[in-house]
Design a protein around this motif. Structure first.
Motif, PDB file in Angstrom:
ATOM      1  N   THR A   1      -7.061   2.025  -3.130  1.00  0.00           N
ATOM      2  CA  THR A   1      -6.446   1.757  -4.437  1.00  0.00           C
ATOM      3  C   THR A   1      -6.671   0.313  -4.868  1.00  0.00           C
ATOM      4  O   THR A   1      -6.546  -0.016  -6.039  1.00  0.00           O
ATOM      5  CB  THR A   1      -4.921   1.997  -4.396  1.00  0.00           C
ATOM      6  OG1 THR A   1      -4.356   1.020  -3.508  1.00  0.00           O
ATOM      7  CG2 THR A   1      -4.593   3.390  -3.902  1.00  0.00           C
TER       8      THR A   1
ATOM      9  N   ALA B   1      -4.748  -2.151  -4.201  1.00  0.00           N
ATOM     10  CA  ALA B   1      -3.477  -2.880  -4.384  1.00  0.00           C
ATOM     11  C   ALA B   1      -3.372  -4.063  -3.422  1.00  0.00           C
ATOM     12  O   ALA B   1      -2.823  -5.109  -3.765  1.00  0.00           O
ATOM     13  CB  ALA B   1      -2.303  -1.930  -4.180  1.00  0.00           C
TER      14      ALA B   1
ATOM     15  N   CYS C   1       0.835  -1.206   0.000  1.00  0.00           N
ATOM     16  CA  CYS C   1       0.000   0.000   0.000  1.00  0.00           C
ATOM     17  C   CYS C   1       0.870   1.256   0.000  1.00  0.00           C
ATOM     18  O   CYS C   1       1.806   1.352   0.794  1.00  0.00           O
ATOM     19  CB  CYS C   1      -0.905  -0.015   1.235  1.00  0.00           C
ATOM     20  SG  CYS C   1      -1.896   1.466   1.414  1.00  0.00           S
ATOM     21  N   LYS C   2       0.543   2.208  -0.849  1.00  0.00           N
ATOM     22  CA  LYS C   2       1.369   3.429  -0.887  1.00  0.00           C
ATOM     23  C   LYS C   2       1.235   4.224   0.402  1.00  0.00           C
ATOM     24  O   LYS C   2       2.061   5.049   0.726  1.00  0.00           O
ATOM     25  CB  LYS C   2       1.024   4.272  -2.103  1.00  0.00           C
ATOM     26  CG  LYS C   2      -0.412   4.757  -2.114  1.00  0.00           C
ATOM     27  CD  LYS C   2      -0.685   5.661  -3.291  1.00  0.00           C
ATOM     28  CE  LYS C   2      -2.130   6.155  -3.229  1.00  0.00           C
ATOM     29  NZ  LYS C   2      -2.401   7.206  -4.172  1.00  0.00           N
ATOM     30  N   ASN C   3       0.155   3.972   1.161  1.00  0.00           N
ATOM     31  CA  ASN C   3      -0.030   4.640   2.453  1.00  0.00           C
ATOM     32  C   ASN C   3       0.382   3.749   3.622  1.00  0.00           C
ATOM     33  O   ASN C   3       0.202   4.130   4.760  1.00  0.00           O
ATOM     34  CB  ASN C   3      -1.503   5.023   2.652  1.00  0.00           C
ATOM     35  CG  ASN C   3      -2.061   5.787   1.471  1.00  0.00           C
ATOM     36  OD1 ASN C   3      -1.387   6.668   0.937  1.00  0.00           O
ATOM     37  ND2 ASN C   3      -3.263   5.442   1.057  1.00  0.00           N
TER      38      ASN C   3
END
Lengths: 243, 633
Positions: free
Chosen positions: A217, A219, A169-171
């Motif tokens: 997202t 992902a 996760c980008k977060n």
């Protein structure tokens, strides 16, 4: 089979890490990735060098221990597989492969490919259970649960706690992990009673541990070895607003 | 000298009687007592959680990063309980009978009866925790059949029953760590047992991240540290499963029972190459629908689909018509080994037999099979790259479950007072062969229902929180430190892994599925030689902090000693029973031939000094079950 590995080496939590290159020959395409690391380590030990620290236990995709990122793919370049279920037949002879630990602020690196995921246990400790003591249970068939509900609860409960959802996760959000547990328990009649406090406390702990927010997202669902659906994040959000 | 402490009275009332008369501790006083639990699989987690719920202080130790990773997680097929939801004639009595017979009449009646009795409440407990067992469309719990029985008493959660039960126990444990009295120590390994005046008073623990060694004190110690099948190197066990906790306790005085009774699981995936680190199990439940066969012709090079029906030998159906493909594990494994050894093996290394779903798919449709076993077929594909819907699976026997373990009495207490041993780590319920879906059950009932009562009964007679003499503490610490320093100082040229592999092959070929005296004697001297070489040639990389090689080396050191005892045990038992098959002792039909007159006992070994053991015997008495030749024909 020949491969060139670029492995993340980091002596300790505080040390600076970096990739180191190892050329391996004589590999078998049916080796799993941890078996390849065993092979590398045997070689390093014999050369008097420090072996690569990595954790791996069941080697059949269920204990959730071994996850690393392979060429940037969290857990595996294969679909719905853990690192230990990834075999060298997934690569081409002569490939260069990068191996590195999962990256998230809440998962500090301990050494090389080893990370600390106890944050996930602390999320569970805030209500990821049904508060039944030993001996209190009623007769099993007195709680009827429809086939579909039982199957859906299983889908959520199948989480192996590997943290791939966080790492991709980008977060660095733990929404899928937390959502799956909340969804599993709130779906069942015996878990409904504690739904409100469960969701409030678990979500708060997620923030406390430094996991990021979910921006949906999707992902996480893609890399989850158990194929857990983002629909459980929706359930968590719904439970949260309800509470 | 062997006191089993089995309560008097009819078998149906023993456990009720025990509970009614065991000693209790006032709730307000319970918090004064501390219990150490080592291991966080089903047995350890459930015991720790239940003790904490009662009000005891519990210190939990696991070498894992999280308690949820313990190897109970990998059990696939299911858990037995005599609920008789199928109305097919099941009862506690029948389950008791099946289990004693399945264990080839080498288990303790009273313990087995209690396990069957407690199975009912266990399913209730697991359901209440939210374990998503399979359900009928009507909402009722579903069951399936497992090997060695003719009823359907197995509850399951797809092919991940162990994982789901462990989630339940883990969550109960974590809940107690948040609201109760559990303090959790992850990444700690037990290096030794602290025994003061024949009472277990704590453990020597090593923090695996920092290398620090400490003495942890308690009023009682619970070992729930699993089995030691990994001693065979290639096994269905996880990489870190080991015998060290129970072995170190053994060296401190705890007796070890029936060490040579290791179950070889019939439906593991075969070894594919030398690099392989473990074998993956495919659930026994597959035998409900899969048919096992080999080509009738020796060295048959044809692909399975090119072998016509009449040239296939469905050997289990042929030899055991009434149980067929669901014959018990020891019998199925040995039958497979015989086929492989007589040149009927299939697969690239000719070390496997077929498990074929062609007929089941034709009968029930692919969708039905997918629903029942989809995740197992997926797993098979991931590991082997082969599609089992289109071609038969390749399966082979692999080291799996330890029926042997530390000897315990009816209270699950070792001969060392205050040392309780639960789950696979003990010897108790399975005799010489365990039935499928009984291991999850045993781990759970030991932890949730039995140990809680027996530990309280023990503690009630103890003064809480007695401090151990400082001289003893520092000596024990030194001993472990010196032991590790010695391993690091050898600086030879062979890794712990290499020693383990060598030992594994030696044991598998010489003390595996089929055993015989001259070969066992050979094994004994080879193990001694390997042990010698270990102390001369071992190579462990430097460093105390996060050093997996050092962990491994210490475990292999213990394996080398245990291996000797395993061989010793196999040698002394001059009969065949269950998983222990001595070539010299077989019926004319090639089945295990017991010798009840001389060997109706459990071997109970005392550690005298390194590599020297003394045999004691626990005579088994069968008051309720007529001992007979075990037939599945």
């Amino acid at each position: 089979m020949k491969l060139t590995l670029q492995v993340w080496r980091q002596a300790s939590a505080k040390a600076k890490g970096g990739f180191e290159k190892y050329a391996l020959e004589g590999l078998d395409e049916n080796m799993s990735v941890p078996e390849m690391l065993d092979f590398l380590n045997e070689k390093l030990i014999k050369e008097g060098k420090d072996p690569v620290a990595f954790e791996s236990d069941c080697r059949e995709g269920i204990c959730g221990q071994c996850g690393i990122a392979i060429n940037g793919h969290v857990q595996s370049p294969e679909k719905r597989a853990t690192t230990c279920q990834t075999h060298l037949r997934s690569f081409r002879d002569g490939d260069e492969i990068h191996l590195e630990p999962f990256r998230a602020a809440a998962f500090p690196i301990k050494k090389d490919l080893c990370i600390d995921r106890t944050a996930l246990d602390r999320i569970i400790s805030k209500g990821g259970f049904i508060g039944v003591n030993t001996g209190q249970a009623p007769e099993a068939n007195s709680i009827l649960i429809g086939h579909e509900t039982a199957e859906a609860a299983f889908d959520a409960a199948a989480c192996i706690g590997c943290g791939a959802c966080v790492a991709v996760c980008k977060n660095a959000s733990a929404a899928l992990f937390t959502g799956a547990k909340i969804s599993h328990l709130s779906m069942l009649p015996q878990g409904k009673l504690e739904s409100k406090t469960r969701v409030q406390q678990m979500v708060a702990q997620m923030d406390e541990e430094g996991f990021g927010s979910c921006t949906f997202t999707g992902a996480c669902e893609k890399v989850c070895p158990q194929g857990i659906s983002v629909a459980h994040i929706v359930t968590m959000n719904r439970e949260f607003w309800k509470s | 000298m062997i006191a089993t402490k089995i309560p008097n009275g009819p078998i149906q009332e023993k456990w009720t009687q025990y509970k009614a008369t065991s000693k209790l501790i006032n709730p307000a006083n319970r918090r004064k007592y501390k219990v150490i639990v080592v291991g966080t699989g089903l047995a350890g987690s459930s015991c720790a959680a239940s003790l904490s719920e009662l009000g005891f202080q519990v210190d939990v130790f696991t070498f894992h990063e999280s308690p949820r990773r313990a190897h109970s997680v990998a059990a696939q097929g299911g858990i037995n309980a005599a609920k008789d939801y199928k109305n097919d004639g099941d009862s506690i009595w029948r389950m008791f009978y099946d289990t004693v017979k399945g264990g080839d009449f080498r288990s303790r009646e009273a313990n087995v009866y209690r396990m069957a009795e407690c199975s009912l409440a266990l399913i209730d407990q697991a359901v209440a925790q939210g374990v998503p067992f399979a359900r009928e469309y009507s909402g009722y719990l579903s069951n399936r059949s497992f090997g060695g029985v003719q009823v359907s008493r197995t509850f399951y959660a797809r092919g991940q029953t162990g994982q789901q039960l462990l989630q339940g126990a883990y969550q109960a444990l974590i809940r107690q760590s948040a609201v109760g009295n559990v303090s959790l120590h992850t990444r700690y390994e037990m290096m030794d047992l602290v025994v003061v005046e024949n009472k277990a008073k704590g453990i020597v623990a090593r923090n695996l991240d920092t290398g620090e060694i400490s003495i942890q004190e308690a009023d009682a110690v619970v070992l729930a540290t699993g089995g030691y099948g990994k001693i065979y190197y290639l096994s269905t066990l996880a990489m870190n499963c080991n015998a060290s906790a129970i072995w170190r306790a053994h060296k401190r005085g705890a007796h070890f029972a029936a060490p040579s009774w290791t179950q070889f699981h019939p439906t593991s995936l075969p070894q594919m190459g030398d690099y392989q680190s473990k074998l993956t199990l495919m659930s026994e439940s597959l035998r409900n629908d899969g048919r096992i066969w080999v080509p009738k012709k020796e060295h048959d090079p044809r692909a399975p689909k090119d072998i016509p029906e009449e040239e296939r030998d469905y050997y289990l159906e042929r030899k055991y018509p009434s149980y067929g493909n669901l014959a018990p594990r020891d019998i199925s494994s040995r039958a497979a080994k015989e086929q492989i050894d007589s040149n009927h093996g299939v697969g690239p290394m000719k070390n496997a037999v077929y498990l074929d779903f062609k007929d089941a798919i034709a009968r029930d449709g692919k969708a039905a099979i997918e629903k029942r076993y989809g995740n197992l077929f997926d797993m098979y594909k991931k590991i082997t790259g082969m599609n089992a819907y289109e071609q038969p699976m390749l399966i082979s026997p692999a080291a799996h479950f330890s029926m042997g373990g530390l000897w315990v009495d009816y209270e699950l207490m070792s001969n060392v007072q205050g040392l309780f041993v639960l789950g696979e780590a003990n010897f108790a319920d399975h005799g010489a062969n365990r039935l499928g879906a009984n291991s999850l059950l045993q781990a759970c009932v030991d932890g949730y229902f039995i140990s809680t009562h027996t530990i309280m009964n023990y503690l009630a007679g103890e003064t809480p929180n007695v401090k151990i003499d400082q001289a003893i503490v520092s000596n024990l610490k030194k001993e472990t430190e010196n032991r590790l320093a010695k391993l690091l100082a050898i600086k030879g040229n062979k890794t712990a892994e290499e020693f383990h592999k060598e030992l594994g092959i030696l044991l598998y070929t010489k003390c595996g599925l089929i055993r015989e005296k001259p070969i066992l004697l050979e094994a004994k001297s080879q193990i001694l030689a390997l042990q010698k070489s270990f102390y001369k040639d071992l190579l462990v990389p430097e460093g105390q902090q996060i050093n997996f090689e050092l962990e491994k080396a210490a475990r292999v050191e213990d394996y080398l000693e245990l291996a000797l005892l395993i061989v010793e045990d196999a040698l002394q038992r001059e009969e065949s029973c269950g998983a222990h098959f001595r070539k010299e002792y077989q019926t004319t039909e090639g089945e295990a031939k017991r010798n009840d007159e001389e060997y109706q006992y459990v071997s109970v070994w005392e550690s005298i000094e390194k590599n020297v053991f003394k045999l004691h015997k626990e005579q088994l008495e069968f008051e309720y079950i007529k001992v007979s030749e075990r037939s599945y024909k």
